[in-house]
Motif scaffolding. Structure first.
Motif, PDB file in Angstrom:
ATOM      1  N   VAL A 107     -94.147 -50.318 -35.119  1.00 49.99           N
ATOM      2  CA  VAL A 107     -94.575 -50.866 -33.603  1.00 49.99           C
ATOM      3  C   VAL A 107     -94.739 -49.481 -32.873  1.00 49.99           C
ATOM      4  CG1 VAL A 107     -93.837 -52.097 -31.497  1.00 49.99           C
ATOM      5  CG2 VAL A 107     -93.245 -52.969 -33.790  1.00 49.99           C
ATOM      6  N   VAL A 108     -93.814 -48.784 -32.589  1.00 49.74           N
ATOM      7  CA  VAL A 108     -94.189 -47.677 -31.937  1.00 49.74           C
ATOM      8  C   VAL A 108     -95.219 -46.800 -32.400  1.00 49.74           C
ATOM      9  CG1 VAL A 108     -92.981 -45.416 -31.053  1.00 49.74           C
ATOM     10  CG2 VAL A 108     -91.734 -47.596 -31.100  1.00 49.74           C
ATOM     11  N   GLY A 109     -95.446 -46.402 -33.501  1.00 53.80           N
ATOM     12  CA  GLY A 109     -96.153 -45.736 -34.153  1.00 53.80           C
ATOM     13  C   GLY A 109     -97.813 -46.047 -34.199  1.00 53.80           C
ATOM     14  N   SER A 110     -97.764 -47.547 -34.039  1.00 51.96           N
ATOM     15  CA  SER A 110     -99.198 -48.019 -34.154  1.00 51.96           C
ATOM     16  C   SER A 110     -99.917 -47.689 -32.790  1.00 51.96           C
ATOM     17  CB  SER A 110     -99.283 -49.459 -34.275  1.00 51.96           C
ATOM     18  OG  SER A 110     -98.778 -49.750 -35.842  1.00 51.96           O
ATOM     19  N   TYR A 111     -99.010 -47.491 -32.008  1.00 47.12           N
ATOM     20  CA  TYR A 111     -99.638 -47.596 -30.251  1.00 47.12           C
ATOM     21  C   TYR A 111     -99.419 -46.172 -29.664  1.00 47.12           C
ATOM     22  CZ  TYR A 111    -100.292 -52.251 -31.390  1.00 47.12           C
ATOM     23  OH  TYR A 111    -100.681 -53.599 -32.056  1.00 47.12           O
ATOM     24  N   LEU A 112     -98.450 -45.336 -30.065  1.00 47.67           N
ATOM     25  CA  LEU A 112     -98.226 -44.072 -29.430  1.00 47.67           C
ATOM     26  C   LEU A 112     -98.723 -42.863 -30.678  1.00 47.67           C
ATOM     27  CD1 LEU A 112     -94.602 -44.618 -28.064  1.00 47.67           C
ATOM     28  CD2 LEU A 112     -97.017 -44.864 -26.956  1.00 47.67           C
ATOM     29  N   SER A 113     -98.847 -41.621 -30.058  1.00 48.33           N
ATOM     30  CA  SER A 113     -99.177 -40.634 -30.686  1.00 48.33           C
ATOM     31  C   SER A 113     -98.000 -40.188 -31.670  1.00 48.33           C
ATOM     32  CB  SER A 113     -99.271 -39.471 -29.747  1.00 48.33           C
ATOM     33  OG  SER A 113     -98.301 -38.765 -29.125  1.00 48.33           O
ATOM     34  N   ILE A 114     -98.244 -39.174 -32.695  1.00 48.56           N
ATOM     35  CA  ILE A 114     -97.294 -39.111 -33.583  1.00 48.56           C
ATOM     36  C   ILE A 114     -96.323 -38.283 -32.648  1.00 48.56           C
ATOM     37  CG2 ILE A 114     -96.753 -37.356 -35.473  1.00 48.56           C
ATOM     38  CD1 ILE A 114     -99.625 -38.116 -36.799  1.00 48.56           C
ATOM     39  N   THR A 115     -96.464 -37.379 -31.839  1.00 47.80           N
ATOM     40  CA  THR A 115     -95.485 -36.485 -31.188  1.00 47.80           C
ATOM     41  C   THR A 115     -94.614 -37.435 -30.464  1.00 47.80           C
ATOM     42  OG1 THR A 115     -96.649 -34.577 -31.057  1.00 47.80           O
ATOM     43  CG2 THR A 115     -95.237 -34.581 -29.271  1.00 47.80           C
ATOM     44  N   THR A 116     -95.329 -38.342 -29.687  1.00 45.24           N
ATOM     45  CA  THR A 116     -94.434 -39.401 -28.671  1.00 45.24           C
ATOM     46  C   THR A 116     -93.618 -40.299 -29.739  1.00 45.24           C
ATOM     47  OG1 THR A 116     -96.171 -39.278 -27.147  1.00 45.24           O
ATOM     48  CG2 THR A 116     -94.892 -41.012 -26.741  1.00 45.24           C
ATOM     49  N   THR A 117     -94.329 -40.701 -30.907  1.00 39.51           N
ATOM     50  CA  THR A 117     -93.413 -41.427 -31.509  1.00 39.51           C
ATOM     51  C   THR A 117     -92.044 -40.941 -32.101  1.00 39.51           C
ATOM     52  OG1 THR A 117     -95.374 -42.786 -32.335  1.00 39.51           O
ATOM     53  CG2 THR A 117     -93.360 -42.748 -33.753  1.00 39.51           C
ATOM     54  N   ALA A 118     -92.261 -39.505 -32.482  1.00 39.17           N
ATOM     55  CA  ALA A 118     -91.098 -38.727 -33.070  1.00 39.17           C
ATOM     56  C   ALA A 118     -90.123 -38.584 -31.994  1.00 39.17           C
ATOM     57  CB  ALA A 118     -91.626 -37.387 -33.639  1.00 39.17           C
ATOM     58  N   LEU A 119     -90.369 -38.361 -30.770  1.00 35.89           N
ATOM     59  CA  LEU A 119     -89.441 -37.940 -29.518  1.00 35.89           C
ATOM     60  C   LEU A 119     -88.838 -39.294 -29.235  1.00 35.89           C
ATOM     61  CD1 LEU A 119     -91.697 -35.628 -27.526  1.00 35.89           C
ATOM     62  CD2 LEU A 119     -89.717 -35.238 -28.745  1.00 35.89           C
ATOM     63  N   VAL A 120     -89.524 -40.472 -29.161  1.00 40.10           N
ATOM     64  CA  VAL A 120     -88.766 -41.964 -29.049  1.00 40.10           C
ATOM     65  C   VAL A 120     -87.875 -42.026 -30.157  1.00 40.10           C
ATOM     66  CG1 VAL A 120     -89.147 -44.279 -28.849  1.00 40.10           C
ATOM     67  CG2 VAL A 120     -90.804 -42.714 -27.760  1.00 40.10           C
ATOM     68  N   SER A 121     -88.328 -41.792 -31.308  1.00 34.69           N
ATOM     69  CA  SER A 121     -87.418 -41.947 -32.622  1.00 34.69           C
ATOM     70  C   SER A 121     -85.975 -41.140 -32.602  1.00 34.69           C
ATOM     71  CB  SER A 121     -87.960 -41.726 -33.904  1.00 34.69           C
ATOM     72  OG  SER A 121     -89.280 -42.717 -33.799  1.00 34.69           O
ATOM     73  N   SER A 122     -86.311 -40.052 -31.986  1.00 37.23           N
ATOM     74  CA  SER A 122     -84.976 -39.189 -32.175  1.00 37.23           C
ATOM     75  C   SER A 122     -84.073 -39.506 -31.134  1.00 37.23           C
ATOM     76  CB  SER A 122     -85.602 -37.630 -31.536  1.00 37.23           C
ATOM     77  OG  SER A 122     -85.762 -37.770 -30.148  1.00 37.23           O
ATOM     78  N   VAL A 123     -84.036 -40.637 -30.329  1.00 35.82           N
ATOM     79  CA  VAL A 123     -82.937 -41.116 -29.450  1.00 35.82           C
ATOM     80  C   VAL A 123     -82.157 -41.878 -30.557  1.00 35.82           C
ATOM     81  CG1 VAL A 123     -82.399 -42.786 -27.717  1.00 35.82           C
ATOM     82  CG2 VAL A 123     -84.587 -41.202 -27.378  1.00 35.82           C
TER      83      VAL A 123
END
Length: 479
Positions: free
Chosen positions: A169-185
């Motif tokens: 869901v996150v990776g389909s609509y955000l950039s790779i950088t933003t996706t990884a930062l969100v995931s690090s939470v």
């Protein structure tokens, strides 16, 4: 095969409060959610890297396949490390130790500008994954009451699927950088919540910390009167650890050997169905199905269905039993994979126009995930925490994780190589045959364990002889 309960021999104990068992399992599986996010990351991210979209460098399909399977390969290291430290540090500290490498891997992915950095990040994630998948099922199996052990143990798989869904869901609509930062939470959240959970009472007893084991049981059971259970756990652990466990004990002791065979059958059937390969290449599969289908939306639907079906399976596994769900799961999976392979065969090997029927690919894959999630996704992981005694459990789960990683890596590379060389329909037909073969082995070799304590399961696996000279297997097993 059904193991008949020994509960009639036990004295009645006060009713448990399961609240803290649920909390401990949920916070512990946050690391599994992180693992699922790392595993699912290639599905939305590899197409971006291969097309040089929102990225400073591009990769080839072969490089992408190695990025995808890297955590599987490296998880072997994490599993071996877990086997070495879990009985020293404890289940709780080892689970906590996975949070930092998971977090570091996401930060490296977020700021990577070259292929080697991605490889290193996936390497670190793989080590943490090997640790998590060795220790978390062990922890949950040891803290859970037999009445809810199936539900909590199956939650490992559900959490993993939720992680894959979340990253898609996150990776389909955000950039790779933003996706990884969100995931690090997520690993940080795991660290901040699980640190307050009790250690496994089994580990405390293994260390001779009986007072700590009692406190742990009191928290987990929600009552003060745990003396009977503490006595039972202490006797079982002492009996199981009279001889220091060694890796070879998995094969030289009859009960351990039988448990190893069961796990090999379960994990082999699970992975030879192609589940992990499909996880890595879900969006690519939907793209090949037809241009009218949004691969991103289809992928999200696919994993949403898988997540919801895992929840359903978790809620009924302690009532329906392991074996019926496994059998239903493999039969349905084989049918869905056969339809998927046939669709791609007609599309690529004939002149028939299948454009009006491109929806069949989505329906077939969703059908596969419906049936696969009804048993094969979660039950093999659940049974990892049920089948082995305390003195070899670390070695057993290490071996199981290594076995899983090797098979999943081979199957994932098989999918990519065969798809590129002979056509996408070939691996789907191969997965169909594997499901049917796995079905035969499960019918013949996998026992029913629902509602049984870990000690009762060991009695069954060992086929012990009672004091009256009768073979207890004849009293405890219905075939």
């Amino acid at each position: 095969m059904k193991i008949t309960s020994l509960s009639s021999l036990n004295t009645k104990v006060p009713e448990d409060n399961y609240f803290y068992q649920y909390v401990a399992a949920i916070t512990g599986t946050l690391t599994i959610i992180t693992s699922g996010m790392h595993y699912g990351w290639p599905s939305p991210s590899l197409p971006i890297l291969e097309r040089l979209e929102n990225s400073t460098f591009s990769i080839s399909p072969d490089e992408g396949s190695w990025i995808a399977v890297m955590p599987l390969i490296v998880a072997l290291i994490g599993a071996l490390l877990a086997a070495s430290i879990v009985d020293i540090l404890g289940r709780k500290r080892t689970i906590i130790a996975t949070c930092l490498p998971f977090f570091a891997a996401w930060i490296m992915i977020a700021f990577s500008h070259s292929l080697p950095v991605l490889y290193v990040a996936r390497f670190i994630a793989g080590v943490a994954d090997g640790l998590a998948f060795t220790v978390v099922p062990m922890y949950i199996g040891e803290i859970a009451d037999p009445k809810i052990r199936g539900l909590l143990g199956s939650g490992v798989s559900t959490s993993w699927i939720f992680g894959i869904l979340l990253i898609n869901v996150v990776g389909s609509y955000l950039s790779i950088t933003t996706t990884a930062l969100v995931s690090s939470v997520v690993p940080i959240l795991a660290l901040l919540t699980f640190i307050w959970m009790p250690e496994s009472p089994y580990h405390h007893v293994m260390k001779g910390e009986f007072e700590e084991a009692k406190k742990s049981l009191q928290v987990l059971r929600g009552r003060d009167d745990v003396d009977n259970e503490l006595s039972r756990v202490s006797k079982a652990v002492i009996a199981q650890t009279q001889n220091t466990g060694k890796f070879l004990d998995l094969f030289t002791t009859k009960s351990n050997r039988k448990a190893v065979y069961i796990i090999m059958v379960l994990r082999g059937a699970q992975q030879f169905s192609g589940a992990t390969a499909i996880t890595f290449y879900t969006q690519s599969i939907f793209k090949e199905a037809g241009e009218d289908i949004s691969s991103e939306l289809a992928t999200i639907i696919y994993y949403t269905v898988q997540f919801l079906l895992n929840i359903l399976c978790n809620s009924i596994v302690d009532k329906a039993g392991r074996r019926p769900l496994l059998i239903l799961s493999l039969l349905g999976s084989a049918l869905a994979l056969f339809v998927e392979g046939t669709y791609f065969f007609i599309k690529t090997q004939t002149t028939i126009d299948v454009a009006p029927f491109s929806f069949l690919s989505v329906i077939s894959l969703i059908g596969f995930v419906v049936f696969f999630s009804s048993g094969m996704q979660s039950i093999p992981i659940l049974m990892l925490g049920e089948l082995f005694p305390a003195n070899v459990k670390a070695f057993a789960l290490c071996l199981a994780d290594i076995y899983f990683c090797v098979i999943a890596t081979v199957v994932s590379k098989f999918f990519q190589i065969v798809k590129d060389s002979f056509g996408i329909y070939v691996p789907f037909y191969a997965f169909t045959g594997s499901c049917l073969l796995g079905l035969v082995f499960i019918v013949l070799f996998v026992p029913e364990t629902k509602g049984k304590s870990l000690e009762e399961i060991q009695v069954f696996l060992g086929g012990k002889v009672g004091k009256d000279g009768k073979d207890e297997r004849s009293e405890r097993v219905d075939v």
